[in-house]
Design a protein around this motif. Structure first.
Motif, short mmCIF file in Angstrom:
data_model
loop_
_atom_site.label_atom_id
_atom_site.label_comp_id
_atom_site.label_asym_id
_atom_site.label_seq_id
_atom_site.Cartn_x
_atom_site.Cartn_y
_atom_site.Cartn_z
N LEU A 1 -68.89 -3.77 2.43
CA LEU A 1 -68.13 -2.61 1.83
C LEU A 1 -69.34 -1.42 1.65
N GLU A 2 -70.40 -1.89 0.92
CA GLU A 2 -71.37 -0.78 0.70
C GLU A 2 -72.05 -0.21 1.84
N ASN A 3 -72.57 -1.31 2.69
CA ASN A 3 -73.38 -0.57 3.83
C ASN A 3 -72.74 0.26 4.68
N ALA A 4 -71.35 -0.09 5.10
CA ALA A 4 -70.41 0.57 5.92
C ALA A 4 -69.65 1.88 5.45
N LYS A 5 -69.82 2.21 4.21
CA LYS A 5 -69.20 3.44 3.65
C LYS A 5 -69.86 4.54 4.05
N ASP A 6 -69.14 5.62 4.52
CA ASP A 6 -69.44 6.91 4.94
C ASP A 6 -70.15 6.91 6.30
N LYS A 7 -70.07 5.93 7.02
CA LYS A 7 -70.85 5.62 8.36
C LYS A 7 -69.94 5.35 9.40
N ILE A 8 -70.46 5.58 10.66
CA ILE A 8 -69.92 5.17 11.92
C ILE A 8 -70.35 3.80 12.21
N VAL A 9 -69.76 2.70 11.99
CA VAL A 9 -70.24 1.27 12.39
C VAL A 9 -69.54 1.12 13.68
#
Length: 430
Positions: free
Chosen positions: A109-117
């Motif tokens: 959850l932390e590294n995906a937040k506010d990013k396009i994955v």
């Protein structure tokens, strides 16, 4: 100045003489050559420039200094680059995974937040058991899990608060998902077919250039409080060699530029019902969820349906049901956009030999007599003699709009489901 004017006059007379002369070589050229200052080429001057990035193309915009004509030259994206984190681009800081296995292993959850994955799928036909006792999904059977396992820092879980708008975006691209099921009994009883997305509530999810084989249903974390739905589920340029069935897991459903290959449902029941009747390329329903008991707090799916630029071959219509469910208590009007699709619903695709009355292109049905909707319809084609629209029930509800792509009101003659002759009119209602 006087010398300049005399020279201009002289040149003008010379030009008139040359054009009018019988032996003038200019007479063999197009007449407008003598009036087009850029006939032999423009003089381009760079007016605007934007650098390409790893996410967007750049451009050079030119203007001709002689005639004022303009042109734009697109500049290709630059490659992503990675240093300390092999999955995070140092320029855009978005995340990129080379397989679903790598995504499931590493994403949090932390590294995906506010990013396009972005995940390159490859071929996926490995299934795990997805059961209510493990995932609180309401679904049991063999399915493909997207997201971390429930006991390993999952992206969603029972009782999780849905994310804020635009916090999470996942793009699954360039691959194949083959379901473990060749057929299903009913929309309420789909087994071994889930593409189960253990992703944050309110996420945007895109499948881009993915081939789906057999029967697939798209599931998320449900039967929880607060109820969990995706913001959007988009299929862009996908191929469906099978059937999409089940309750919509998202408020916005988009199919754009997809191909649906004729597929016959292969479920074999113990009764006399012919399950080939359930061979709709898509059979999707709106759904609601809440434990509060307050209908105004329900999360409602399929508020917006977009079906554009698709090619469909089938023996049953594409089916979107329960449009506008609880729209009055939730203060919304469902919107359906159906543009530029090609339907081949010929009898050569038949799931049986006697049900010609079921060969129709689109089944659009409201939830109840309070369910107004906005339908934008234009540019669709279907075999001669086969109706574009059908429904088992139709309500004239104030606020309903039926429009073309330019938002002009129109009327559509639709045929009642399972009838070869009886029709009704879909139109705007005051």
């Amino acid at each position: 100045m006087k010398k300049f004017l005399r020279l201009s006059a002289f040149l003008s007379l010379a030009l008139i003489f040359m054009v009018s002369c019988h032996n003038n070589p200019l007479n063999n050229l197009p007449p407008m050559i003598v009036f087009d200052p850029c006939y032999f080429g423009h003089t381009w001057v760079l007016e605007n420039h934007s650098d390409p990035t790893c996410m967007e193309t750049g451009s050079n915009e030119y203007v001709c200094s002689v005639c004022g004509e303009r042109k734009t030259e697109l500049l290709e994206k630059i490659p992503h680059e990675f240093e300390e984190d092999p999955n995070e681009c140092i320029y855009c800081h978005n995340l990129f995974y080379s397989s679903l296995e790598e995504f499931n292993e590493k994403i949090t959850l932390e590294n995906a937040k506010d990013k396009i994955v972005e995940i390159t799928l490859g071929n996926n036909n490995d299934y795990s058991n997805i059961s209510y006792s493990e995932n609180n999904t309401g679904y049991e059977g063999q399915g493909l899990l997207i997201g971390r396992l429930p006991n390993d820092n999952p992206l969603n879980k029972y009782g999780a608060v849905p994310a804020e708008e635009d916090e999470y975006t996942f793009i699954f691209k360039d691959g194949t998902i083959t379901s473990n099921s060749n057929g299903y009994e009913s929309i309420d009883n789909v087994e071994d077919a889930s593409v189960y997305m253990l992703l944050p509530g309110n996420s945007k999810v895109v499948f881009d250039n993915v081939t789906f084989n057999n029967v697939v249903t798209f599931g998320i974390q449900t039967y929880t409080s607060p109820w969990s739905y995706l913001d959007s589920l988009t299929f862009e340029g996908c191929t469906f060699n099978g059937i999409v069935v089940g309750y919509s897991p998202a408020e916005n459903i988009v199919f754009n530029g997809c191909v649906f290959i004729n597929y016959i449902n292969e479920y074999s029941g113990t009764d006399s019902f012919d399950y080939a009747n359930n061979s709709n390329p898509i059979w999707m329903r709106s759904a609601v969820g809440s434990y509060s008991g307050d209908v105004s707090q329900y999360v409602v799916s399929m508020k917006n349906v977009v079906f554009t630029n698709n090619t469909v071959a089938g023996s049953r219509p594409v089916k979107f049901e329960r449009i506008g469910q609880n729209s009055q208590s939730n203060n919304y009007i469902a919107k359906i956009t159906i543009l530029d699709n090609k339907f081949d619903m010929s009898y050569a695709n038949s799931a049986d030999t006697e049900s010609e009355e079921k060969h129709m292109a689109l089944y659009i049905e409201q939830y109840d007599d309070q369910s107004a909707y906005i339908l934008i319809d234009d540019g669709n084609t279907v075999n001669d003699g086969i109706p574009m629209y059908t429904a088992g029930k139709y309500y004239k509800v104030s606020g309903t709009k039926v429009l073309d792509r330019n938002r002009n009101e129109k009327e559509i003659t639709a045929r009642w489901w399972k009838s070869l002759t009886d029709t009704f009119t879909m139109k705007s209602e005051q």
